[in-house]
Design a protein around this motif. Structure first.
Motif, mmCIF file in Angstrom:
data_model
loop_
_atom_site.group_PDB
_atom_site.id
_atom_site.type_symbol
_atom_site.label_atom_id
_atom_site.label_comp_id
_atom_site.label_asym_id
_atom_site.label_seq_id
_atom_site.Cartn_x
_atom_site.Cartn_y
_atom_site.Cartn_z
ATOM 1 N N VAL A 15 3.238 -96.453 -3.863
ATOM 2 C CA VAL A 15 3.146 -97.343 -5.026
ATOM 3 C C VAL A 15 1.703 -97.817 -5.130
ATOM 4 O O VAL A 15 1.128 -98.293 -4.147
ATOM 5 C CB VAL A 15 4.081 -98.570 -4.878
ATOM 6 C CG1 VAL A 15 3.889 -99.547 -6.028
ATOM 7 C CG2 VAL A 15 5.539 -98.135 -4.782
ATOM 8 N N ARG A 20 3.849 -94.480 -9.214
ATOM 9 C CA ARG A 20 4.952 -94.476 -8.253
ATOM 10 C C ARG A 20 5.305 -93.015 -8.004
ATOM 11 O O ARG A 20 5.693 -92.304 -8.929
ATOM 12 C CB ARG A 20 6.170 -95.243 -8.797
ATOM 13 C CG ARG A 20 5.868 -96.713 -9.094
ATOM 14 C CD ARG A 20 7.087 -97.445 -9.643
ATOM 15 N NE ARG A 20 7.953 -97.946 -8.581
ATOM 16 C CZ ARG A 20 7.774 -99.107 -7.952
ATOM 17 N NH1 ARG A 20 6.751 -99.877 -8.264
ATOM 18 N NH2 ARG A 20 8.602 -99.504 -7.007
ATOM 19 N N ARG A 202 8.869 -100.827 4.215
ATOM 20 C CA ARG A 202 7.973 -100.923 3.055
ATOM 21 C C ARG A 202 6.677 -101.580 3.533
ATOM 22 O O ARG A 202 6.639 -102.780 3.795
ATOM 23 C CB ARG A 202 8.646 -101.702 1.934
ATOM 24 C CG ARG A 202 9.986 -101.055 1.513
ATOM 25 C CD ARG A 202 10.722 -101.864 0.469
ATOM 26 N NE ARG A 202 10.100 -101.784 -0.845
ATOM 27 C CZ ARG A 202 10.317 -100.824 -1.744
ATOM 28 N NH1 ARG A 202 11.153 -99.829 -1.468
ATOM 29 N NH2 ARG A 202 9.715 -100.845 -2.914
ATOM 30 N N LEU A 204 2.748 -102.641 3.435
ATOM 31 C CA LEU A 204 1.661 -103.056 2.539
ATOM 32 C C LEU A 204 0.309 -102.817 3.199
ATOM 33 O O LEU A 204 0.065 -103.269 4.322
ATOM 34 C CB LEU A 204 1.822 -104.544 2.193
ATOM 35 C CG LEU A 204 0.691 -105.176 1.372
ATOM 36 C CD1 LEU A 204 0.573 -104.523 0.001
ATOM 37 C CD2 LEU A 204 0.897 -106.679 1.234
ATOM 38 N N LEU A 229 2.559 -99.108 0.180
ATOM 39 C CA LEU A 229 2.237 -100.006 -0.930
ATOM 40 C C LEU A 229 0.732 -100.244 -0.895
ATOM 41 O O LEU A 229 0.210 -100.930 -0.017
ATOM 42 C CB LEU A 229 3.021 -101.313 -0.798
ATOM 43 C CG LEU A 229 4.549 -101.112 -0.786
ATOM 44 C CD1 LEU A 229 5.267 -102.320 -0.238
ATOM 45 C CD2 LEU A 229 5.066 -100.767 -2.176
ATOM 46 N N LEU A 242 3.134 -108.654 -4.251
ATOM 47 C CA LEU A 242 3.731 -107.413 -3.744
ATOM 48 C C LEU A 242 4.834 -107.695 -2.730
ATOM 49 O O LEU A 242 5.847 -107.002 -2.710
ATOM 50 C CB LEU A 242 2.643 -106.516 -3.119
ATOM 51 C CG LEU A 242 1.756 -105.788 -4.138
ATOM 52 C CD1 LEU A 242 0.464 -105.310 -3.490
ATOM 53 C CD2 LEU A 242 2.489 -104.604 -4.765
ATOM 54 N N ASP A 245 7.724 -108.733 -5.171
ATOM 55 C CA ASP A 245 8.219 -107.730 -6.133
ATOM 56 C C ASP A 245 8.584 -106.398 -5.486
ATOM 57 O O ASP A 245 9.504 -105.725 -5.934
ATOM 58 C CB ASP A 245 7.178 -107.481 -7.231
ATOM 59 C CG ASP A 245 6.906 -108.737 -8.063
ATOM 60 O OD1 ASP A 245 7.694 -109.704 -7.941
ATOM 61 O OD2 ASP A 245 5.906 -108.754 -8.799
ATOM 62 N N GLU A 246 7.849 -106.000 -4.447
ATOM 63 C CA GLU A 246 8.087 -104.697 -3.816
ATOM 64 C C GLU A 246 8.828 -104.837 -2.487
ATOM 65 O O GLU A 246 9.010 -103.856 -1.770
ATOM 66 C CB GLU A 246 6.763 -103.946 -3.601
ATOM 67 C CG GLU A 246 6.027 -103.589 -4.884
ATOM 68 C CD GLU A 246 6.759 -102.553 -5.736
ATOM 69 O OE1 GLU A 246 7.700 -101.904 -5.245
ATOM 70 O OE2 GLU A 246 6.371 -102.394 -6.916
ATOM 71 N N LYS A 247 9.222 -106.060 -2.181
ATOM 72 C CA LYS A 247 9.997 -106.324 -0.946
ATOM 73 C C LYS A 247 9.307 -105.742 0.300
ATOM 74 O O LYS A 247 9.904 -104.999 1.085
ATOM 75 C CB LYS A 247 11.423 -105.763 -1.063
ATOM 76 C CG LYS A 247 12.247 -106.431 -2.165
ATOM 77 C CD LYS A 247 12.662 -107.845 -1.775
ATOM 78 C CE LYS A 247 13.524 -108.535 -2.823
ATOM 79 N NZ LYS A 247 12.762 -109.113 -3.933
ATOM 80 N N VAL A 248 8.025 -106.089 0.447
ATOM 81 C CA VAL A 248 7.251 -105.670 1.619
ATOM 82 C C VAL A 248 7.982 -106.105 2.889
ATOM 83 O O VAL A 248 8.442 -107.240 2.985
ATOM 84 C CB VAL A 248 5.844 -106.326 1.595
ATOM 85 C CG1 VAL A 248 5.109 -106.113 2.907
ATOM 86 C CG2 VAL A 248 5.032 -105.798 0.425
#
Length: 429
Positions: A15, A20, A202, A204, A229, A242, A245-248
């Motif tokens: 991402v 994506r 996930r 980052l 990410l 992040l 929203d991206e569930k790091v």
């Protein structure tokens, strides 16, 4: 990457802003990169340099370049043109991939080298406004030349070089640390075990990928079938955005990054899931650890050097410590810890006799490591290589103590010791 792309082709891999990509798409780009580099004459033993932020192309380079049989040289983006020129020359880079953010400094560096034979490839990235094309072709054009069915060859030997990372060179020129495939694989998978990473974590990118190959996490994420990410600049607002929203689930960073996040405005901190951070570098102050944990970010403290593939020592947590109060916990977490799964030996010893110091948490000695996640040596620098290995051990140059429970605590770089009234005081203290 090959395993993950074949098992989870449709799973999210990368991402970056509006970009994506799935694992099958990402893996195809890696294959194209490896194939295209070979078409441009890159082969075994050749170096390909990259000067880029934490963008997808930097992630792809960690796979595509070794697929071509070549050695990845990710260059510190904070260096000036002279230092970058030294590295490009010393590494004998055949190709250099350039992020638009660093086009000016790399252009100057190439002019300083006086070399006309390097293929310069411009990465185009919509997350950065500005920069200019300095090379013969774009990264997209390079990939277009590549074969998506490329049959790459595995290394002949696990001891073959996979990457080249230059130390900061605070004394004299930077030294080129050579990583081998075995060490990279072992430290990458050890990261999963060390951190108890669930499948499909996930991750980052707050830690630069140029720093010890992002502590081997590009390869870790592939083994974990996780999500990369990407993040161009390390600032509190996009990090918290992040995370939310991206569930790091995981990220890494120096204590200064933790400090920034701990002291950010409270309205940014609106997430409810568990997040883990791995921190290394200078010892994180216990107060910063306490603040991070109070907002639901679990801190793991690690320690290592460029020469040990990044973190090779971890402050392994013991459940009985959970009963302690926040301050006592943070004090335990600020210790560097014990060897990770890939490291064979860790000791604090007298630098001359190699006699281990007593496990009293007080007697100062040098920290030594040995195992498969120790470098091959310094490129074209046999004297520095020889000096850094003593009696089969890698000498870290860091001073520390060994606690009764076998946990190492770093006191200082030997060159950062302050002598006051005949007494040695560490700058950490």
């Amino acid at each position: 990457a090959e395993r993950t792309a074949s098992i989870y082709p449709d799973l999210l891999a990368v991402v970056h802003g509006d970009v994506r990509r799935t694992w099958s798409e990402t893996y195809e780009r890696m294959l194209r990169l490896g194939s295209a580099l070979q078409k441009h004459g890159v082969g075994k033993g050749d170096t390909v340099s990259v000067v880029a932020a934490n963008i997808p192309e930097m992630f792809e380079a960690h796979f595509g370049i070794p697929m071509a049989g070549a050695i990845l040289n990710a260059i510190n983006t904070r260096l000036d043109a002279d230092a970058i020129a030294f590295i490009l020359s010393h590494a004998e880079a055949k190709v250099v991939l350039v992020d638009p953010e660093f086009s000016e400094v790399v252009d100057s560096a190439i002019k300083i080298t006086g070399r006309k034979d390097m293929l310069v490839v411009d990465i185009e990235d919509s997350s950065f406004e500005g920069g200019r094309q300095i090379g013969e072709m774009t990264y997209a054009a390079l990939l277009a030349e590549g074969d998506p069915e490329f049959q790459f060859e595995l290394p002949d030997n696990e001891w073959d070089a996979i990457s080249l990372n230059y130390t900061s060179g605070t004394t004299g020129d930077p030294k080129g640390v050579v990583y081998h495939h075995r060490g990279a694989m072992l430290n990458a998978t050890s990261n999963i075990v060390t951190w108890g990473m669930a499948q499909h974590s996930r991750y980052l990118w707050t830690l630069p990928m140029f720093h010890c190959n992002g502590w081997c996490f590009p390869w870790t994420i592939a083994a974990n079938a996780g999500v990369c990410l990407c993040l161009r600049a390390v600032r509190a607002e996009p990090i918290y955005q992040l995370i939310r929203d991206e569930k790091v689930t995981h990220f890494c960073g120096a204590p200064i990054v933790l400090n920034m996040l701990a002291n950010a405005p409270d309205e940014l901190k609106d997430f409810s899931h568990e997040v883990k951070v791995m921190t290394a570098g200078a010892s994180p102050p216990a107060a910063v650890i306490e603040k991070m944990e109070a907002m639901g970010i679990d801190v793991t403290h690690v320690y290592g050097l460029t020469e040990t593939y990044g973190p090779s020592v971890v402050c392994a947590w013991k459940d009985q410590w959970n009963e302690l109060d926040g301050e006592a916990k943070a004090k335990l977490k600020s210790r560097q810890g014990v060897k990770n799964l890939a490291l064979d030996g860790l000791m604090v010893a007298d630098p001359e006799s190699l006699e281990p110091v007593p496990h009293d948490g007080e007697t100062l000695g040098e920290i030594f490591m040995r195992g498969n996640n120790v470098m091959r040596g310094y490129l074209k620098n046999p004297s520095a290589t020889e000096k850094s290995f003593k009696g089969g051990w890698f000498a870290s140059g860091d001073l520390g103590v060994m606690h009764p429970d076998g946990f190492v605590e770093l006191k200082d770089r030997s060159k950062d010791i302050i002598i006051s009234g005949g007494e040695n005081i560490s700058s950490v203290e």
